[in-house]
Design a protein around this motif. Sequence first.
Motif, PDB file in Angstrom:
ATOM      1  N   VAL A 124      35.833   8.588  -8.612  1.00  0.00           N
ATOM      2  CA  VAL A 124      36.221   7.260  -9.091  1.00  0.00           C
ATOM      3  C   VAL A 124      37.731   7.186  -9.307  1.00  0.00           C
ATOM      4  CG1 VAL A 124      35.883   5.550 -10.916  1.00  0.00           C
ATOM      5  CG2 VAL A 124      33.945   6.868 -10.073  1.00  0.00           C
ATOM      6  N   ARG A 125      38.343   8.258  -9.785  1.00  0.00           N
ATOM      7  CA  ARG A 125      39.803   8.260  -9.922  1.00  0.00           C
ATOM      8  C   ARG A 125      40.470   8.114  -8.561  1.00  0.00           C
ATOM      9  NH1 ARG A 125      38.934  12.260 -14.100  1.00  0.00           N
ATOM     10  NH2 ARG A 125      39.323  13.946 -12.620  1.00  0.00           N
ATOM     11  N   GLU A 126      39.910   8.764  -7.556  1.00  0.00           N
ATOM     12  CA  GLU A 126      40.470   8.631  -6.213  1.00  0.00           C
ATOM     13  C   GLU A 126      40.275   7.212  -5.679  1.00  0.00           C
ATOM     14  OE1 GLU A 126      42.383  10.498  -2.778  1.00  0.00           O
ATOM     15  OE2 GLU A 126      42.351  10.709  -4.940  1.00  0.00           O
ATOM     16  N   ALA A 127      39.116   6.618  -5.965  1.00  0.00           N
ATOM     17  CA  ALA A 127      38.889   5.233  -5.559  1.00  0.00           C
ATOM     18  C   ALA A 127      39.932   4.317  -6.189  1.00  0.00           C
ATOM     19  CB  ALA A 127      37.481   4.792  -5.957  1.00  0.00           C
ATOM     20  N   ALA A 128      40.225   4.534  -7.470  1.00  0.00           N
ATOM     21  CA  ALA A 128      41.235   3.721  -8.149  1.00  0.00           C
ATOM     22  C   ALA A 128      42.608   3.926  -7.525  1.00  0.00           C
ATOM     23  CB  ALA A 128      41.272   4.064  -9.635  1.00  0.00           C
ATOM     24  N   ARG A 129      42.907   5.172  -7.165  1.00  0.00           N
ATOM     25  CA  ARG A 129      44.203   5.490  -6.574  1.00  0.00           C
ATOM     26  C   ARG A 129      44.402   4.814  -5.224  1.00  0.00           C
ATOM     27  NH1 ARG A 129      46.632   9.675  -3.541  1.00  0.00           N
ATOM     28  NH2 ARG A 129      44.587  10.424  -2.932  1.00  0.00           N
ATOM     29  N   LEU A 130      43.319   4.601  -4.510  1.00  0.00           N
ATOM     30  CA  LEU A 130      43.386   4.005  -3.177  1.00  0.00           C
ATOM     31  C   LEU A 130      43.193   2.492  -3.204  1.00  0.00           C
ATOM     32  CD1 LEU A 130      41.362   6.737  -1.259  1.00  0.00           C
ATOM     33  CD2 LEU A 130      43.827   6.343  -1.161  1.00  0.00           C
ATOM     34  N   THR A 131      43.213   1.914  -4.390  1.00  0.00           N
ATOM     35  CA  THR A 131      43.047   0.470  -4.545  1.00  0.00           C
ATOM     36  C   THR A 131      44.383  -0.173  -4.885  1.00  0.00           C
ATOM     37  OG1 THR A 131      40.804   0.825  -5.373  1.00  0.00           O
ATOM     38  CG2 THR A 131      41.771  -1.329  -5.778  1.00  0.00           C
ATOM     39  N   PRO A 163      47.042  -2.532  -6.657  1.00  0.00           N
ATOM     40  CA  PRO A 163      47.089  -3.184  -7.971  1.00  0.00           C
ATOM     41  C   PRO A 163      46.566  -4.618  -7.853  1.00  0.00           C
ATOM     42  CG  PRO A 163      49.113  -1.979  -7.561  1.00  0.00           C
ATOM     43  CD  PRO A 163      48.344  -1.947  -6.276  1.00  0.00           C
ATOM     44  N   GLY A 164      45.675  -4.982  -8.734  1.00  0.00           N
ATOM     45  CA  GLY A 164      45.019  -6.274  -8.646  1.00  0.00           C
ATOM     46  C   GLY A 164      43.793  -6.268  -7.759  1.00  0.00           C
ATOM     47  N   GLY A 165      43.534  -5.138  -7.092  1.00  0.00           N
ATOM     48  CA  GLY A 165      42.346  -5.018  -6.251  1.00  0.00           C
ATOM     49  C   GLY A 165      41.132  -4.611  -7.056  1.00  0.00           C
ATOM     50  N   GLN A 166      40.032  -4.328  -6.359  1.00  0.00           N
ATOM     51  CA  GLN A 166      38.768  -4.044  -7.037  1.00  0.00           C
ATOM     52  C   GLN A 166      38.081  -2.804  -6.484  1.00  0.00           C
ATOM     53  OE1 GLN A 166      36.945  -8.098  -6.627  1.00  0.00           O
ATOM     54  NE2 GLN A 166      36.846  -8.001  -8.858  1.00  0.00           N
ATOM     55  N   VAL A 167      37.320  -2.173  -7.357  1.00  0.00           N
ATOM     56  CA  VAL A 167      36.472  -1.028  -7.011  1.00  0.00           C
ATOM     57  C   VAL A 167      35.030  -1.408  -7.309  1.00  0.00           C
ATOM     58  CG1 VAL A 167      35.890   1.375  -7.593  1.00  0.00           C
ATOM     59  CG2 VAL A 167      38.295   0.660  -7.473  1.00  0.00           C
ATOM     60  N   VAL A 168      34.119  -0.987  -6.446  1.00  0.00           N
ATOM     61  CA  VAL A 168      32.692  -1.193  -6.665  1.00  0.00           C
ATOM     62  C   VAL A 168      32.006   0.164  -6.741  1.00  0.00           C
ATOM     63  CG1 VAL A 168      30.554  -2.165  -5.758  1.00  0.00           C
ATOM     64  CG2 VAL A 168      32.705  -3.387  -5.419  1.00  0.00           C
ATOM     65  N   ASP A 212      38.248  -4.020 -11.914  1.00  0.00           N
ATOM     66  CA  ASP A 212      39.585  -4.407 -11.472  1.00  0.00           C
ATOM     67  C   ASP A 212      40.553  -3.265 -11.716  1.00  0.00           C
ATOM     68  OD1 ASP A 212      38.747  -6.988 -10.836  1.00  0.00           O
ATOM     69  OD2 ASP A 212      39.128  -7.709 -12.872  1.00  0.00           O
ATOM     70  N   ARG A 213      41.463  -3.062 -10.774  1.00  0.00           N
ATOM     71  CA  ARG A 213      42.602  -2.182 -11.038  1.00  0.00           C
ATOM     72  C   ARG A 213      43.728  -3.056 -11.577  1.00  0.00           C
ATOM     73  NH1 ARG A 213      46.571   1.470  -7.123  1.00  0.00           N
ATOM     74  NH2 ARG A 213      47.991   1.979  -8.831  1.00  0.00           N
ATOM     75  N   PRO A 214      44.149  -2.849 -12.819  1.00  0.00           N
ATOM     76  CA  PRO A 214      45.187  -3.715 -13.397  1.00  0.00           C
ATOM     77  C   PRO A 214      46.465  -3.687 -12.573  1.00  0.00           C
ATOM     78  CG  PRO A 214      44.151  -2.360 -15.083  1.00  0.00           C
ATOM     79  CD  PRO A 214      43.666  -1.837 -13.773  1.00  0.00           C
ATOM     80  N   ARG A 215      47.131  -4.821 -12.537  1.00  0.00           N
ATOM     81  CA  ARG A 215      48.434  -4.886 -11.872  1.00  0.00           C
ATOM     82  C   ARG A 215      49.469  -4.131 -12.707  1.00  0.00           C
ATOM     83  NH1 ARG A 215      48.437  -8.616  -7.827  1.00  0.00           N
ATOM     84  NH2 ARG A 215      46.687 -10.090  -7.828  1.00  0.00           N
TER      85      ARG A 215
END
Length: 274
Positions: free
Chosen positions: A131-138, A140-145, A266-269
């Motif tokens: 999940v940390r890697e998913a966040a890293r590849l998103t 800013p302002g994008g989304q993870v599912v 959401d990944r915060p901006r």
Amino acid sequence: MASAHGTVQAPDTEPGLVTPRAGARARDWAEIQERMLVPLYEAVHERLEVGPATSLLGLGCRSGLALLLAAARGAQVAGVEPREELRELARARGLRVGAVGAGPLPAPPTAHALVTVFDPSRLCADPRRTVREAARLTLPGGQVVLAGWGPPERCESAAVLEVARRRSGPRPAPDPFALSRPGALEELLATAGLRPAGSGRVSCPFAYPDLESAVRGLLSTGCYDAAIGYSGEVPVTKEVIEALHPFTHSDGTVRMTNVFRYLLADRPRRPGPR
């Protein structure tokens, strides 16, 4: 939304035991089992309005059906898959799918508006790293599912998946319902600095035309790899057949009702300069 392009990497992986039938298992996944999750994929795409403005990365995309469905909506798609035999099937479908790297990179090589992880426990022994890697590849302002099985009491397939635990020997097989307990997916988001943005439950019946298809489909999920490695394919197959009897109808078809859950984040901006 825009994306940068490059070699996609993900956390180190424990993809399970590779059996001599790995290629056949991959084909069974693509031809039998993968379509059982179409209601989940479509619910996520509809909820997030996936379309031409979406750049989507699928972590652990297997043979790529979820990516194909997103591409049909106009999205730009790419995937990461640890198993070579599944990557080959995805690429044969015309998809851009890379292998999993040896570990996280110091900076994101690629960023996407949407990153999907339809089985957080599959890519890494510690799903928090996935999940940390998913966040890293998103972006800013994008989304993870994140998505996975619902509560075992809502899933008739739980009784059949129990065979994997019984037959896996002293090293327990991964529990497919480990992240179905209340708050489990939310805890993963918190460790990655992601903000919950909604959730949903989707009915995903597992329906097969006959018992043989049901066995082949279930064995292709990877849940039984450790059990087959420890106990052998014949005993595991026999127990799976026995466990399927309550769900086998007089016409030979097999059907199990199941619920899957997804969580949006959401990944915060990044804060702007002062």
